[in-house]
Design an enzyme around this catalytic site. Sequence first.
Site, PDB file in Angstrom:
ATOM      1  N   ASP A 112       5.660   0.208  10.014  1.00 54.47           N
ATOM      2  CA  ASP A 112       4.240   0.218   9.664  1.00 54.47           C
ATOM      3  C   ASP A 112       3.628  -1.181   9.694  1.00 54.47           C
ATOM      4  O   ASP A 112       2.418  -1.348   9.589  1.00 54.47           O
ATOM      5  CB  ASP A 112       4.005   0.879   8.299  1.00 54.47           C
ATOM      6  CG  ASP A 112       4.724   0.159   7.158  1.00 54.47           C
ATOM      7  OD1 ASP A 112       5.255  -0.945   7.369  1.00 54.47           O
ATOM      8  OD2 ASP A 112       4.761   0.718   6.044  1.00 54.47           O
ATOM      9  N   HIS A 142       5.295  -3.001   5.122  1.00 54.36           N
ATOM     10  CA  HIS A 142       6.342  -3.020   4.105  1.00 54.36           C
ATOM     11  C   HIS A 142       7.593  -3.736   4.618  1.00 54.36           C
ATOM     12  O   HIS A 142       8.081  -3.431   5.713  1.00 54.36           O
ATOM     13  CB  HIS A 142       6.680  -1.596   3.659  1.00 54.36           C
ATOM     14  CG  HIS A 142       5.523  -0.910   2.999  1.00 54.36           C
ATOM     15  ND1 HIS A 142       4.686  -0.052   3.687  1.00 54.36           N
ATOM     16  CD2 HIS A 142       5.060  -0.979   1.734  1.00 54.36           C
ATOM     17  CE1 HIS A 142       3.748   0.393   2.856  1.00 54.36           C
ATOM     18  NE2 HIS A 142       3.959  -0.161   1.670  1.00 54.36           N
ATOM     19  N   ASN A 194      -3.405  -3.211  -2.231  1.00 55.08           N
ATOM     20  CA  ASN A 194      -4.063  -1.961  -1.836  1.00 55.08           C
ATOM     21  C   ASN A 194      -5.577  -2.030  -2.021  1.00 55.08           C
ATOM     22  O   ASN A 194      -6.327  -1.381  -1.288  1.00 55.08           O
ATOM     23  CB  ASN A 194      -3.483  -0.781  -2.619  1.00 55.08           C
ATOM     24  CG  ASN A 194      -2.075  -0.436  -2.177  1.00 55.08           C
ATOM     25  OD1 ASN A 194      -1.782  -0.431  -0.982  1.00 55.08           O
ATOM     26  ND2 ASN A 194      -1.193  -0.178  -3.123  1.00 55.08           N
ATOM     27  N   GLY A 239       1.206   2.904  -3.474  1.00 50.90           N
ATOM     28  CA  GLY A 239      -0.204   3.264  -3.425  1.00 50.90           C
ATOM     29  C   GLY A 239      -1.023   2.763  -4.594  1.00 50.90           C
ATOM     30  O   GLY A 239      -2.235   2.984  -4.644  1.00 50.90           O
TER      31      GLY A 239
END
Length: 235
Positions: free
Chosen positions: A209, A212, A126, A98
């Site tokens: 997802d 990743h 990000n 994150g």
Amino acid sequence: MILKQIPIQHYRLLMFCYILLFVVSCGGNSSKKAEQKTSEKEAVVTKAIDSSKVILFFGNSLTAGMGLDPSDAFPAIIQTKIDSLGLPYKTINAGLSGETTAAGKSRISWVLNQPIDIFVLELGANDGLRGISLNETRDNLQSIIDYVKDKDSTTKIILAGMQMPPNLGPSYTEEFKMIFPKLAEQNDTYLIPFLLDNVAGITELNQSDGIHPTEEGQQILAKNVWEVLGPLLEK
């Protein structure tokens, strides 16, 4: 004055005591020498460990290996390769899931709590996913680079390039992509053109997802990093 003759049995006993004393004395010296040699060997080993150079990977979930065991993240894969080649380097995985460039800028001061020989900067993904201002991303990355240089001007810096999918518009996508090579050129740092090269967008190399990398994907990331990092270590 006439000395009395020492009986033969007493003489033998006396000689035995002298010999025993000599042996014990020599044994003590040998023991001390052995202990000294052991201490010297331990000192050499400790020095060898202390003399290992440090590679710090500073990034987000891609570096941390989100969704995988840390041993499957590319920094650990690179450590295995380093060990197989007998190179005097140890890696530190300072990836944090994150992490944005702003958060990295805030965190860098306490991450660099020891001398670093090579600093691999992997941040920005990000920011792009959140549509953060390109100027802010650029300025934050520059601040991190400046901090590393100010901390130790001899630290080699490798910047990991990143790209974004076109859903934010072609202008944003292209400008984001160019942040990394421009910063690398301006700061005379090394550049990994695109960390996710041959992984991004390939379903079987990414987790559910779609972002990743899988274990196999991390192997490819390690290869992409090694193409730039390897020559620096082998010098």
